[in-house]
Design a protein around this motif. Sequence first.
Motif, short mmCIF file in Angstrom:
data_model
loop_
_atom_site.label_atom_id
_atom_site.label_comp_id
_atom_site.label_asym_id
_atom_site.label_seq_id
_atom_site.Cartn_x
_atom_site.Cartn_y
_atom_site.Cartn_z
N ALA A 196 0.82 -1.21 0.00
CA ALA A 196 0.00 0.00 0.00
C ALA A 196 0.86 1.26 0.00
N ALA A 197 1.95 1.24 0.76
CA ALA A 197 2.84 2.42 0.82
C ALA A 197 3.50 2.67 -0.53
N VAL A 198 3.95 1.59 -1.20
CA VAL A 198 4.58 1.75 -2.51
C VAL A 198 3.58 2.28 -3.53
N SER A 199 2.37 1.75 -3.52
CA SER A 199 1.35 2.20 -4.47
C SER A 199 0.97 3.65 -4.23
N LEU A 200 0.76 4.01 -2.97
CA LEU A 200 0.39 5.39 -2.65
C LEU A 200 1.53 6.36 -2.96
N GLY A 201 2.75 6.00 -2.57
CA GLY A 201 3.88 6.88 -2.85
C GLY A 201 4.14 7.04 -4.33
N GLY A 202 3.99 5.95 -5.11
CA GLY A 202 4.20 6.04 -6.54
C GLY A 202 3.17 6.91 -7.22
N SER A 203 1.91 6.84 -6.78
CA SER A 203 0.85 7.66 -7.40
C SER A 203 0.99 9.13 -7.04
N LEU A 204 1.55 9.43 -5.86
CA LEU A 204 1.66 10.84 -5.43
C LEU A 204 2.97 11.48 -5.87
N MET A 205 4.08 10.77 -5.76
CA MET A 205 5.40 11.38 -5.99
C MET A 205 6.31 10.57 -6.91
#
Length: 392
Positions: free
Chosen positions: A339-348
């Motif tokens: 979840a952290a990788v997916s969220l971080g990739g979509s934001l930054m």
Amino acid sequence: MDLNGENIKKIRGLILFTAVLVVCLWKYDVVFSVLKFILGVTFPFILGGAFAFVLNVPMNFLQRHLFPRKITQKSRALQKLARPASLVLVLLLVVGVVGLVLFVLIPQLGSTFGSLGRSIRIFIPQVQKWTEELFRDNAQISSWLQELNFDWNHIMEMGVSFFRNGAGSMLDSTITVARGIISGLTTFFIAFVFACYILLQKEKLNVQVRKVIFAFIPKGKAEALLEVCTLTYNTFSSFLTGQCVEAIILGTMFVVAMTVFHMPYALLVGLVIAVSALIPIFGAFIGCVIGAFLIFMVNPVQALGFIILFFVLQQIEGNFIYPHVVGNSVGLPSIWVLAAVSLGGSLMGVVGMLIFIPIVSVVYALFREVVYLKLKQHRIDPEEIEAEAKKE
């Protein structure tokens, strides 16, 4: 409500906060302009802080092993020399790595891309021939494939024209280019000097920051804030160290294995996989796709062998190396890592993938402490809840 001094102070603060929030929403364009200006002014110092954070990890390692506390306590001169010497060694190590890339890897990349161009020239007619044989029964597709003609001179002229026009539009004046170069060098120099100052004076800066925090924040909240900062630093440094070591090991494994099996582009593919492996979960697969494509241009059978080799080495790395090198340094379950990788990739983007795992890990650890504290206040044993859940 009693209108005593404390309540009046709270009401005044609430009114002021509401007024500032309304003004920010009303004049959001001005607020964004001010924030952009502040970011531009402070960017060299933010960059210097990032440099200091990254360099502090290997510097602490060298200082701890080259200048043990038992030895430095006996010699005051050696104690003063330990920090600057460790910093100089780290900087020499960084310069050495950059020099290795420039003087060893770049010539290899040049010859690789040269042979890659020749391989593409040979490979495309072969693909045309294979597809013509595959679609021999389909007259429409066969005629379309026969009409395809790859004029390499025309393609090269188009490429040169594209770069010439693109360079002309981007580099419209020498003054603009010189200004950009000078600005970039100035920013880097300020960031580098600021990072060195932080690393050489970090104990003094730590004391000063603690004094400021305890001066303006109540003692209980100040201690909680410092505890959160310590947890954040430990999580980020552990994750950064483990991820870098794991990427180097994985890249080295691919270089050695590809050299043993006589696969092309061993050094280039190993470097790509080492760099892409810094991105958790998805990074190594990006390197696999690039490596398989490069090898496919030379030998499709070896490309299939490379994919098999990738999954074998990935299993070895994931089951034996990663748990011991990185381990549970971030203390985050696998589902939250994804979840952290997916969220971080979509934001930054890629940067978000790198920094969101430690951030989510810190939030997860703090939230877990709050949950256990609340359970303790309600006199509920967490182990009893776990036992009942396992029975179900």
